[in-house]
Design a protein around this motif. Sequence first.
Motif, PDB file in Angstrom:
ATOM      1  N   VAL A  25       0.869  -1.178   0.000  1.00  0.00           N
ATOM      2  CA  VAL A  25       0.000   0.000   0.000  1.00  0.00           C
ATOM      3  C   VAL A  25       0.902   1.223   0.000  1.00  0.00           C
ATOM      4  N   GLU A  26       0.954   1.925  -1.127  1.00  0.00           N
ATOM      5  CA  GLU A  26       1.903   3.041  -1.274  1.00  0.00           C
ATOM      6  C   GLU A  26       1.382   3.973  -2.363  1.00  0.00           C
ATOM      7  N   ASP A  27       1.201   5.262  -2.021  1.00  0.00           N
ATOM      8  CA  ASP A  27       0.618   6.151  -3.034  1.00  0.00           C
ATOM      9  C   ASP A  27       1.643   6.751  -3.997  1.00  0.00           C
ATOM     10  N   GLU A  28       2.926   6.680  -3.657  1.00  0.00           N
ATOM     11  CA  GLU A  28       3.926   7.197  -4.594  1.00  0.00           C
ATOM     12  C   GLU A  28       4.194   6.135  -5.651  1.00  0.00           C
ATOM     13  N   ARG A  29       3.866   6.503  -6.898  1.00  0.00           N
ATOM     14  CA  ARG A  29       3.917   5.518  -7.976  1.00  0.00           C
ATOM     15  C   ARG A  29       5.279   4.829  -8.106  1.00  0.00           C
ATOM     16  N   LEU A  84       2.845  -1.251   4.487  1.00  0.00           N
ATOM     17  CA  LEU A  84       1.841  -0.190   4.587  1.00  0.00           C
ATOM     18  C   LEU A  84       2.452   1.202   4.755  1.00  0.00           C
ATOM     19  N   ASP A  85       2.173   2.082   3.816  1.00  0.00           N
ATOM     20  CA  ASP A  85       2.518   3.499   3.932  1.00  0.00           C
ATOM     21  C   ASP A  85       1.454   4.136   4.833  1.00  0.00           C
ATOM     22  N   LEU A  86       1.780   5.250   5.479  1.00  0.00           N
ATOM     23  CA  LEU A  86       0.785   5.847   6.382  1.00  0.00           C
ATOM     24  C   LEU A  86       0.031   7.026   5.779  1.00  0.00           C
ATOM     25  N   THR A  87       0.754   7.934   5.119  1.00  0.00           N
ATOM     26  CA  THR A  87       0.074   9.101   4.555  1.00  0.00           C
ATOM     27  C   THR A  87      -0.458   8.740   3.172  1.00  0.00           C
ATOM     28  N   LEU A  88      -1.748   8.483   3.130  1.00  0.00           N
ATOM     29  CA  LEU A  88      -2.376   8.035   1.889  1.00  0.00           C
ATOM     30  C   LEU A  88      -3.421   9.063   1.460  1.00  0.00           C
ATOM     31  N   PRO A 127      11.375   3.561   8.792  1.00  0.00           N
ATOM     32  CA  PRO A 127      11.256   4.939   8.329  1.00  0.00           C
ATOM     33  C   PRO A 127      11.757   5.094   6.887  1.00  0.00           C
ATOM     34  N   LYS A 128      11.144   6.044   6.163  1.00  0.00           N
ATOM     35  CA  LYS A 128      11.658   6.417   4.839  1.00  0.00           C
ATOM     36  C   LYS A 128      12.608   7.597   5.035  1.00  0.00           C
ATOM     37  N   PRO A 129      13.668   7.718   4.237  1.00  0.00           N
ATOM     38  CA  PRO A 129      14.070   6.795   3.174  1.00  0.00           C
ATOM     39  C   PRO A 129      14.616   5.488   3.751  1.00  0.00           C
TER      40      PRO A 129
HETATM   41 CA    CA Z   1       2.454   8.405   1.223  1.00  0.00          CA
END
Ligand code: CA
Length: 221
Positions: A6-10, A50-54, A100-102
Motif C-alpha cells: 500500500v503506497e501512493d507514490e507511484r 503499509l505506507d501511512l500518509t495516503l 522509516p523512509k528513506p
Molecule cells: Ca504516502
Amino acid sequence: MKVLVVEDERRLGEFIQKSLTEQRHTATWVRTCGEASDALAETPYDAVVLDLTLPDGDGIDLLKSWRKSGFNEPVLILSARDTVEDRIKGLDVGADDYMPKPFSLEELLARMRSLLRRQSTQKQTVLEHSGIRLDLLGHTVQVNGKPIDLTSREYALLEIFMQNHGRVLPRTLITDKIWASSYDVDTNLLDVYMSRLRAKLESTSGKALFKTVRGVGYQFL
Ligand code: CA
C-alpha cells in the motif's frame, strides 16, 4: 507468499512490487486505503507493506480496522513519519515492524523475510507429499530428492496444492490465491500453468500427481 503493498507514490510502489516479485513473492500494489481494504476483502494475503500518509486516509486507522476485524498476518509500516511516538503508535495499533523512509531496499526485504519466517515457524516450513518436498523458507522444490526449477507462479501454484493435497480445489479459489485479481485472469491461463507444472513434476516423479476435475478444478493426489 502473497504480499500487499500500500503506497501512493507511484515510483516507490512499483519499485517495491517489482523487488518483491523478484524474490518470488506475488506482490500486489495499491495506492489508497479504499483499494487496500478492497484487496484484502477480495483475497487472502500473507503480509502487508503499509505506507501511512495516503490520499484518502491514514494507514494507522486502516491498520486499526484490519486488526479489529481479525486480520492477523504481519504488517510492516513504511513511512516518512519517523519519530519515536510515530513508531510506538504504529506498533501499538498492531504493526509487526516499522521502517522509516528513506529506506534501504535490502533492509526492507530482510525484514520481510524475517516477518514471514516468524509467521511460518508457527506454521510448517517444509511441506512433503507424494515424493515432493517444498521448502517454504528456501523456496526450493524437490521431486524424489531431485531439485526442480519452477517459476514464481508455478511455485505458488504448487504451494497451494501441497497445503491442500487430496482436496479438489475450485478454479476460482486457485486463481484468487495466485493472481492479484481474478477478474483479470483468463481461465485458460490457469490450464496453461497447470500443464507446465504437471509436465515438470510428473516427468521426474514418473506418476500422475494431479487430477483434472471437469468443470470444477484440480486435485493434487
Ligand atoms: Ca504516502
